[in-house]
Design an enzyme around this catalytic site. Structure first.
Site, PDB file in Angstrom:
ATOM      1  N   ARG A   1      29.410  21.056  -2.557  1.00 44.13           N
ATOM      2  CA  ARG A   1      30.425  20.822  -1.370  1.00 44.13           C
ATOM      3  C   ARG A   1      30.052  21.874  -0.037  1.00 44.13           C
ATOM      4  O   ARG A   1      30.911  21.806   0.825  1.00 44.13           O
ATOM      5  CB  ARG A   1      31.647  21.013  -1.671  1.00 44.13           C
ATOM      6  CG  ARG A   1      32.049  19.949  -2.929  1.00 44.13           C
ATOM      7  CD  ARG A   1      33.644  19.901  -3.083  1.00 44.13           C
ATOM      8  NE  ARG A   1      33.812  19.105  -4.110  1.00 44.13           N
ATOM      9  CZ  ARG A   1      34.171  19.559  -5.602  1.00 44.13           C
ATOM     10  NH1 ARG A   1      34.046  20.751  -5.684  1.00 44.13           N
ATOM     11  NH2 ARG A   1      34.286  18.702  -6.256  1.00 44.13           N
TER      12      ARG A   1
ATOM     13  N   GLU B   1      13.486  13.441  24.818  1.00 44.27           N
ATOM     14  CA  GLU B   1      14.916  13.996  24.597  1.00 44.27           C
ATOM     15  C   GLU B   1      15.369  15.109  25.751  1.00 44.27           C
ATOM     16  O   GLU B   1      16.353  15.116  26.184  1.00 44.27           O
ATOM     17  CB  GLU B   1      15.021  14.525  23.560  1.00 44.27           C
ATOM     18  CG  GLU B   1      14.810  13.679  22.087  1.00 44.27           C
ATOM     19  CD  GLU B   1      16.064  12.693  21.879  1.00 44.27           C
ATOM     20  OE1 GLU B   1      17.071  12.619  22.559  1.00 44.27           O
ATOM     21  OE2 GLU B   1      16.117  12.093  20.833  1.00 44.27           O
TER      22      GLU B   1
ATOM     23  N   HIS C   1      10.612   8.431  16.936  1.00 43.44           N
ATOM     24  CA  HIS C   1      11.897   8.354  17.502  1.00 43.44           C
ATOM     25  C   HIS C   1      11.883   8.501  18.921  1.00 43.44           C
ATOM     26  O   HIS C   1      12.661   7.969  19.756  1.00 43.44           O
ATOM     27  CB  HIS C   1      12.918   9.512  16.602  1.00 43.44           C
ATOM     28  CG  HIS C   1      14.194   9.661  17.171  1.00 43.44           C
ATOM     29  ND1 HIS C   1      15.104   8.739  16.962  1.00 43.44           N
ATOM     30  CD2 HIS C   1      14.693  10.576  18.111  1.00 43.44           C
ATOM     31  CE1 HIS C   1      16.189   9.046  17.776  1.00 43.44           C
ATOM     32  NE2 HIS C   1      16.067  10.310  18.250  1.00 43.44           N
TER      33      HIS C   1
ATOM     34  N   ASN D   1      23.623  10.082  23.473  1.00 48.44           N
ATOM     35  CA  ASN D   1      22.992   8.821  22.733  1.00 48.44           C
ATOM     36  C   ASN D   1      22.513   7.800  23.959  1.00 48.44           C
ATOM     37  O   ASN D   1      22.207   6.695  23.594  1.00 48.44           O
ATOM     38  CB  ASN D   1      23.844   8.127  21.910  1.00 48.44           C
ATOM     39  CG  ASN D   1      23.683   8.672  20.526  1.00 48.44           C
ATOM     40  OD1 ASN D   1      22.882   8.956  19.785  1.00 48.44           O
ATOM     41  ND2 ASN D   1      24.986   8.861  19.898  1.00 48.44           N
TER      42      ASN D   1
ATOM     43  N   GLU E   1      31.950  13.689  18.086  1.00 41.77           N
ATOM     44  CA  GLU E   1      31.530  12.813  18.861  1.00 41.77           C
ATOM     45  C   GLU E   1      32.840  11.721  18.847  1.00 41.77           C
ATOM     46  O   GLU E   1      32.813  10.379  18.444  1.00 41.77           O
ATOM     47  CB  GLU E   1      30.590  11.832  18.279  1.00 41.77           C
ATOM     48  CG  GLU E   1      29.990  10.736  19.336  1.00 41.77           C
ATOM     49  CD  GLU E   1      28.568  10.272  19.061  1.00 41.77           C
ATOM     50  OE1 GLU E   1      27.663  11.337  18.680  1.00 41.77           O
ATOM     51  OE2 GLU E   1      28.367   9.257  19.084  1.00 41.77           O
TER      52      GLU E   1
ATOM     53  N   ARG F   1      30.727  13.530  23.463  1.00 42.03           N
ATOM     54  CA  ARG F   1      29.159  13.568  22.830  1.00 42.03           C
ATOM     55  C   ARG F   1      28.290  12.364  22.580  1.00 42.03           C
ATOM     56  O   ARG F   1      27.210  12.415  22.720  1.00 42.03           O
ATOM     57  CB  ARG F   1      29.381  14.259  21.304  1.00 42.03           C
ATOM     58  CG  ARG F   1      27.980  14.384  20.664  1.00 42.03           C
ATOM     59  CD  ARG F   1      28.070  15.253  19.198  1.00 42.03           C
ATOM     60  NE  ARG F   1      26.847  15.485  18.815  1.00 42.03           N
ATOM     61  CZ  ARG F   1      26.741  16.608  17.790  1.00 42.03           C
ATOM     62  NH1 ARG F   1      27.617  17.361  17.263  1.00 42.03           N
ATOM     63  NH2 ARG F   1      25.331  16.614  17.199  1.00 42.03           N
TER      64      ARG F   1
ATOM     65  N   HIS G   1      19.638   5.624  23.106  1.00 44.44           N
ATOM     66  CA  HIS G   1      19.429   5.597  21.590  1.00 44.44           C
ATOM     67  C   HIS G   1      19.939   4.068  20.802  1.00 44.44           C
ATOM     68  O   HIS G   1      19.387   3.752  20.017  1.00 44.44           O
ATOM     69  CB  HIS G   1      20.297   6.567  20.933  1.00 44.44           C
ATOM     70  CG  HIS G   1      19.558   7.879  20.976  1.00 44.44           C
ATOM     71  ND1 HIS G   1      19.362   8.414  22.450  1.00 44.44           N
ATOM     72  CD2 HIS G   1      19.416   8.861  20.145  1.00 44.44           C
ATOM     73  CE1 HIS G   1      18.856   9.770  22.036  1.00 44.44           C
ATOM     74  NE2 HIS G   1      18.744   9.888  20.795  1.00 44.44           N
TER      75      HIS G   1
ATOM     76  N   LYS H   1      24.492  17.476  13.456  1.00 40.92           N
ATOM     77  CA  LYS H   1      24.473  16.182  12.899  1.00 40.92           C
ATOM     78  C   LYS H   1      23.312  16.096  12.061  1.00 40.92           C
ATOM     79  O   LYS H   1      22.273  16.492  12.212  1.00 40.92           O
ATOM     80  CB  LYS H   1      24.030  15.154  14.059  1.00 40.92           C
ATOM     81  CG  LYS H   1      25.262  14.606  14.840  1.00 40.92           C
ATOM     82  CD  LYS H   1      25.007  13.419  15.847  1.00 40.92           C
ATOM     83  CE  LYS H   1      25.759  13.035  16.485  1.00 40.92           C
ATOM     84  NZ  LYS H   1      25.627  11.833  17.322  1.00 40.92           N
TER      85      LYS H   1
HETATM   86  P1  NAD Z   1       9.514  14.587  12.669  1.00 44.03           P
HETATM   87  O1  NAD Z   1      10.301  15.523  11.815  1.00 44.03           O
HETATM   88  O2  NAD Z   1       8.972  13.301  11.870  1.00 44.03           O
HETATM   89  O3  NAD Z   1       8.327  15.452  12.879  1.00 44.03           O
HETATM   90  C1  NAD Z   1       7.038  14.765  13.808  1.00 44.03           C
HETATM   91  C2  NAD Z   1       5.697  15.163  13.144  1.00 44.03           C
HETATM   92  O4  NAD Z   1       5.185  16.515  13.366  1.00 44.03           O
HETATM   93  C3  NAD Z   1       5.750  15.380  11.664  1.00 44.03           C
HETATM   94  O5  NAD Z   1       4.627  14.614  10.981  1.00 44.03           O
HETATM   95  C4  NAD Z   1       5.655  16.431  11.106  1.00 44.03           C
HETATM   96  O6  NAD Z   1       5.216  16.793   9.969  1.00 44.03           O
HETATM   97  C5  NAD Z   1       4.807  17.335  12.321  1.00 44.03           C
HETATM   98  N1  NAD Z   1       4.890  18.624  12.654  1.00 44.03           N
HETATM   99  C6  NAD Z   1       6.244  19.145  12.591  1.00 44.03           C
HETATM  100  N2  NAD Z   1       6.094  20.354  13.303  1.00 44.03           N
HETATM  101  C7  NAD Z   1       4.906  20.367  13.626  1.00 44.03           C
HETATM  102  C8  NAD Z   1       4.184  21.653  14.090  1.00 44.03           C
HETATM  103  N3  NAD Z   1       4.702  22.746  14.547  1.00 44.03           N
HETATM  104  N4  NAD Z   1       2.822  21.511  14.147  1.00 44.03           N
HETATM  105  C9  NAD Z   1       2.080  20.343  13.664  1.00 44.03           C
HETATM  106  N5  NAD Z   1       2.903  19.330  13.043  1.00 44.03           N
HETATM  107  C10 NAD Z   1       4.166  19.571  13.047  1.00 44.03           C
HETATM  108  O7  NAD Z   1       9.867  13.910  13.809  1.00 44.03           O
HETATM  109  P2  NAD Z   1      10.956  14.844  15.016  1.00 44.03           P
HETATM  110  O8  NAD Z   1      10.460  13.997  16.266  1.00 44.03           O
HETATM  111  O9  NAD Z   1      11.112  16.194  14.908  1.00 44.03           O
HETATM  112  O10 NAD Z   1      12.432  14.488  14.579  1.00 44.03           O
HETATM  113  C11 NAD Z   1      12.920  12.878  14.721  1.00 44.03           C
HETATM  114  C12 NAD Z   1      13.912  12.785  13.762  1.00 44.03           C
HETATM  115  O11 NAD Z   1      15.075  13.523  14.521  1.00 44.03           O
HETATM  116  C13 NAD Z   1      14.532  11.414  13.608  1.00 44.03           C
HETATM  117  O12 NAD Z   1      14.718  11.242  12.403  1.00 44.03           O
HETATM  118  C14 NAD Z   1      15.617  11.326  14.488  1.00 44.03           C
HETATM  119  O13 NAD Z   1      16.607  10.355  14.130  1.00 44.03           O
HETATM  120  C15 NAD Z   1      16.308  12.727  14.300  1.00 44.03           C
HETATM  121  N6  NAD Z   1      17.163  13.362  15.198  1.00 44.03           N
HETATM  122  C16 NAD Z   1      18.287  13.984  15.029  1.00 44.03           C
HETATM  123  C17 NAD Z   1      19.165  14.454  15.999  1.00 44.03           C
HETATM  124  C18 NAD Z   1      20.496  15.071  15.451  1.00 44.03           C
HETATM  125  O14 NAD Z   1      21.302  15.369  16.223  1.00 44.03           O
HETATM  126  N7  NAD Z   1      20.386  15.367  14.204  1.00 44.03           N
HETATM  127  C19 NAD Z   1      19.006  14.442  17.316  1.00 44.03           C
HETATM  128  C20 NAD Z   1      17.613  13.563  17.594  1.00 44.03           C
HETATM  129  C21 NAD Z   1      16.700  13.230  16.608  1.00 44.03           C
HETATM  130  N1  GLY Z   2      21.376  13.744  19.404  1.00 48.33           N
HETATM  131  C1  GLY Z   2      22.681  13.275  19.597  1.00 48.33           C
HETATM  132  C2  GLY Z   2      23.693  14.175  19.143  1.00 48.33           C
HETATM  133  O1  GLY Z   2      23.247  15.104  18.689  1.00 48.33           O
HETATM  134  O2  GLY Z   2      24.943  13.799  19.272  1.00 48.33           O
END
Ligand code: NAD
Ligand code: GLY
Length: 367
Positions: free
Chosen positions: A128, A192, A272, A252, A244, A248, A255, A150
Site C-alpha cells: 500500500r 513536452e 509518446h 495535456n 487534476e 492540471r 495529448h 502521475k
Molecule cells: P521511454 O521511457 O520509452 O524512453 C525512451 C528510450 O530511451 C527507451 O528506449 C529507453 O530505454 C531509452 N533511454 C532512456 N534513457 C536513456 C539514456 N540516457 N541514454 C540512452 N537511452 C536511454 O520514453 P520517454 O519518452 O522517456 O517516456 C514516455 C512515457 O512517459 C510514456 O509512457 C508516457 O505516457 C509517459 N509520460 C508520463 C507522464 C507523467 O506525468 N507520468 C508525462 C509524460 C509522459
Molecule cells: N503530463 C501531464 C501531467 O502530469 O499532468
C-alpha cells in the site's frame, strides 16, 4: 567523497504540503552519494531500470547508493512502451517479494517515462505504498513525467488507463544522461518542453524558438535552462491541482489527439513525444477554429515543432477511429470528448468541441 555535483545543482521545489519534494537539476548527480543524503533511512533499495539504461548508469547509481543502503539490487525490465503493462508491473512485485522487501524499501526508477510510470505505480501498490525516487534519464522524463506523481500502465484499449497519483520523495535530473540519448528521443522531449509555452509562458516559447538549434544539438546550458523552466512551470501547476480536478489538465495540451495516435498505431510505433508534438499541431488548429488563436499562431507553433525534429502530419487512422479512441480519453465525460485548447496565447482551457470541427481538424492534419 566529493559532493561538488549536488552542491552546484539547481533546485525546483514542488509544494504539496507533507508530500513536497525537491527536483534537483545538474550534471553528475546520479553517481554522487550526496544526492541521496536526505532520503528516509532504510536498509534496502531496489533500482528498477531497463535493459538499455542499466549498462549505462546502473553501476554508478548502485555505487552511490551503496554508501547508504545495506542492500542495493537492480531489476532490469524489458525496454519500450509496449512493455508498460501488467506483466512488467508484476516483475517488480516479484522482485520485491523475492528479495523480502519491507515497507521502508526505497524504489529507484532509473530510466525514461516508461520505467518511471511503471515503477511509481509499483511503489504506490506494494504494501500500500513504499517510498520511491525518480532518476529520469530522458529529456521527456526530466521535463515532465518524473514530476507530479502521475503513475500508470497502459491498457490495450487506452493509454495510462490504470494507475495512481503517487508522489516521489525526490527527483534527480542528471543532465549528463541526455548525452547518450538517441536523437529521436531528444526531439520527443522537446515536444513536452514546447508544450509549456502556449499553455503557460509565451516568453518561454520565445526563448525556445531562439534556442531550438542549441537544444537539438544538446547544448548543455540550453538544456539546463529548458529543464529547469519546464520543471518550474509543471511544479507550479501541480502545486495548485495535484489530482487534476481542473487546472492540471492544461498539461495535456496535444495529448488527446496524441494518445489516439499512440494507441491507434499500436504502442511504440510513434514515440509518446512525437505523438504529443503532432497532437499539439492538431490542438492548435482546433484552438484556431474555436477562436483562441489566429492562424499565424498555428503556423508559428507548427514550424517550431517541425524544427525540433517532430512529425507535424498525423497518421490517417480515419475520423471515426480517432473519435472513438478520443472518447476513451480520461478527460472525456459521458462520452463527450474534452480538449485542451489555447484560449489566448500563453493560456489554456479544457472544453468540448463539436464533432464537425474535430473532423475538419482531422481532415486538415492527417497525412
Ligand atoms: P521511454 O521511457 O520509452 O524512453 C525512451 C528510450 O530511451 C527507451 O528506449 C529507453 O530505454 C531509452 N533511454 C532512456 N534513457 C536513456 C539514456 N540516457 N541514454 C540512452 N537511452 C536511454 O520514453 P520517454 O519518452 O522517456 O517516456 C514516455 C512515457 O512517459 C510514456 O509512457 C508516457 O505516457 C509517459 N509520460 C508520463 C507522464 C507523467 O506525468 N507520468 C508525462 C509524460 C509522459
Ligand atoms: N503530463 C501531464 C501531467 O502530469 O499532468
Amino acid at each position: 567523497m566529493s559532493s561538488v555535483s549536488i552542491a552546484a545543482a539547481e533546485r525546483v521545489g514542488i509544494d504539496l504540503g507533507e508530500r513536497s519534494y525537491p527536483i534537483v537539476i545538474g550534471p553528475g548527480l546520479l553517481a554522487d552519494p550526496a544526492s541521496y543524503a536526505d532520503l528516509p533511512a532504510s536498509a534496502t533499495a531496489l533500482v528498477v531500470t531497463n535493459t538499455t539504461v542499466a549498462p549505462l548508469y546502473a553501476q554508478a547509481v548502485c555505487g552511490a547508493l551503496g554508501e547508504r543502503f545495506r542492500s542495493v539490487r537492480v531489476l532490469e525490465l524489458p525496454d519500450g512502451e509496449a512493455h508498460k503493462n501488467w506483466e512488467t508491473l508484476n516483475l517488480i512485485f516479484d522482485a520485491l517479494l523475492g528479495h523480502g522487501a519491507d515497507r521502508k524499501t526505497v524504489l529507484f526508477a532509473l530510466g525514461g517515462g516508461v520505467v518511471g510510470d511503471v515503477t511509481g505505480f509499483a511503489a504506490a501498490c506494494y504494501m500500500r505504498g513504499v517510498p520511491f525516487v525518480q532518476l529520469p534519464t530522458t529529456l521527456l522524463a526530466q521535463v515532465d513525467s518524473s514530476v507530479g506523481g502521475k503513475t500508470a500502465i497502459n491498457h490495450p484499449l487506452g493509454k495510462n488507463m490504470v494507475g495512481a497519483f503517487y508522489q516521489p520523495r525526490l527527483v534527480l535530473c542528471d543532465l549528463d544522461t541526455l548525452q547518450t540519448l538517441p536523437q529521436r528521443e531528444i526531439a520527443a522531449g522537446l515536444a513536452e518542453i514546447i508544450k509549456y509555452g502556449p499553455i503557460a509562458d509565451m516568453a518561454f516559447l520565445d526563448w525556445i524558438e531562439a534556442n531550438i538549434d542549441a537544444l537539438v544539438a544538446r547544448d548543455a546550458s540550453a538544456l539546463a535552462h529548458a529543464v529547469r523552466r519546464s520543471c518550474e512551470i509543471k511544479a507550479a501547476v501541480v502545486g495548485q491541482d495535484e489530482r487534476e480536478s481542473g487546472l492540471r489538465a492544461i498539461l495535456n495540451f496535444g495529448h488527446t489527439f496524441g494518445h489516439a495516435i499512440e494507441s491507434g498505431l499500436g504502442y511504440g510505433e510513434w514515440l509518446h513525444g512525437e505523438a504529443v508534438g503532432c497532437g499539439m499541431v492538431m490542438a492548435a488548429h482546433l484552438s484556431e477554429k474555436l477562436g483562441g488563436v489566429d492562424i499565424a499562431f498555428v503556423r508559428r507553433l507548427t514550424a517550431l515543432i517541425e524544427r525540433a525534429g517532430l512529425p507535424v502530419r498525423a497518421p490517417d487512422l480515419g475520423a471515426e477511429r480517432y473519435l472513438s479512441l478520443m472518447r476513451l480519453d480520461k478527460k472525456s465525460e459521458a462520452g463527450e470528448i474534452r480538449f485542451v485548447v489555447i484560449d489566448t496565447p500563453g493560456s489554456a482551457v479544457m472544453r468540448p468541441a463539436p464533432d464537425a470541427l474535430v473532423r475538419q481538424v482531422l481532415a486538415e492534419c492527417c497525412a
